[in-house]
Design an enzyme around this catalytic site. Sequence first.
Site, PDB file in Angstrom:
ATOM      1  N   CYS A 104       0.758  -1.132  -0.058  1.00 43.77           N
ATOM      2  CA  CYS A 104       0.145  -0.171  -0.021  1.00 43.77           C
ATOM      3  C   CYS A 104       0.842   1.118   0.088  1.00 43.77           C
ATOM      4  CB  CYS A 104      -0.961  -0.068   1.319  1.00 43.77           C
ATOM      5  SG  CYS A 104      -0.327  -0.347   2.692  1.00 43.77           S
ATOM      6  N   HIS A 151      -3.004   6.561   3.978  1.00 42.29           N
ATOM      7  CA  HIS A 151      -1.598   6.600   4.368  1.00 42.29           C
ATOM      8  C   HIS A 151      -0.978   8.133   3.877  1.00 42.29           C
ATOM      9  CE1 HIS A 151      -1.811   2.543   5.418  1.00 42.29           C
ATOM     10  NE2 HIS A 151      -0.924   2.020   4.759  1.00 42.29           N
TER      11      HIS A 151
END
Length: 339
Positions: free
Chosen positions: A128, A244
């Site tokens: 990710c 994120h």
Amino acid sequence: MAYKVGILGATGAVGQEIIRLLHERNFPIGELRLLASARSAGKTQSYGDQTWTIEETTPESFAGLDICIFSAGAGQSKMFAQEAVQRGCVVVDNSSAFRQDPDVPLVIPEINPDAVDGHKGILANPNCSTAISLMGLYPLHKAFGLKSFIASTYQAVSGSGAEGIVELEKQARAWAEGRPVSEMKKEVYPHQIAFNLLPHVDDFLDDGYTKEEMKMLNEGRKIMGLDDLKVTCTCVRVPVFRAHSISISAQFEKPVSVEAAREAIRHFDGAELVDNPAELEYPMPLNYSEVVPCGVGRIRKDSVFENGLALWVCGDQLWKGAALNAIQVAELLHTKGKL
Ligand code: A2P
């Protein structure tokens, strides 16, 4: 053409987003099979006016499927991916199990779409933080030629799955109610995550880096085809629910300019330039949750590297970092007639 589609790990945090995005993006589904562990077998899952019964995963679960998106961790991927391929099912795998396998394409459709062409049944979805970082770095690489970068990640708890989200919620609630958080049982993280930072994502290696930090280097090299790329990365778990953020200082072959960098980001599919410090505008995780593009901002000349740029990238861990990219790979396979 409508496909028989499976989701392994359908009850998990990423699995739930896969169900939603497959429908929202109108992936041509003829039949949908939802697979998880024996714990979930028999439970139901609804989306819109449709309801499915969750099935326990066995090798036979993949018989008759055209494609299955795996999101149940590397152990399950290693156990079931070949079983699926042997039954004629293409696997798009979200785990780290096959990412460095030379026979497995590691794909971000905006960057290396042609990597899917010779696939042998398994395609890997990147880590990710790597996927989100490259949405800022790759357009700059095309403009200036990337040599090396230093990254610090600010990784949401969604990256630890549904249980990570629950642990942050429980601790935040306890804190708000005046209960002692430090005495609570830690199920997912070794230390309190609410109102704290853990400079520790994935297992530590002998050289002091974590596995997660090495993914940025190894996957960055493979996806961009840059064998000599150098990366130093520090991965940090932060008390954010699902997007994120990554702070990056990058060095390039060619001279850089902030305006040319902004222009490169503006023209790159999948990234969005939000870079207006005068108006206090920059990407933040709250603005990049449940959003398709990743946000790139704070672009400035790096004061350490020659030909260097500093930047900040935010993206939804559950989407571009996992479910969305996997579905984009499936869409690419469909468009190219590779399913
Ligand atoms: P289950 O809910 O039945 O445990 P997350 O990363 O959000 O924790 O989700 C992990 C996903 O992986 C869940 O869907 C979980 O299903 C699934 N999973 C875990 N262990 C197995 C297993 N042994 N076989 C199949 N699926 C599994």
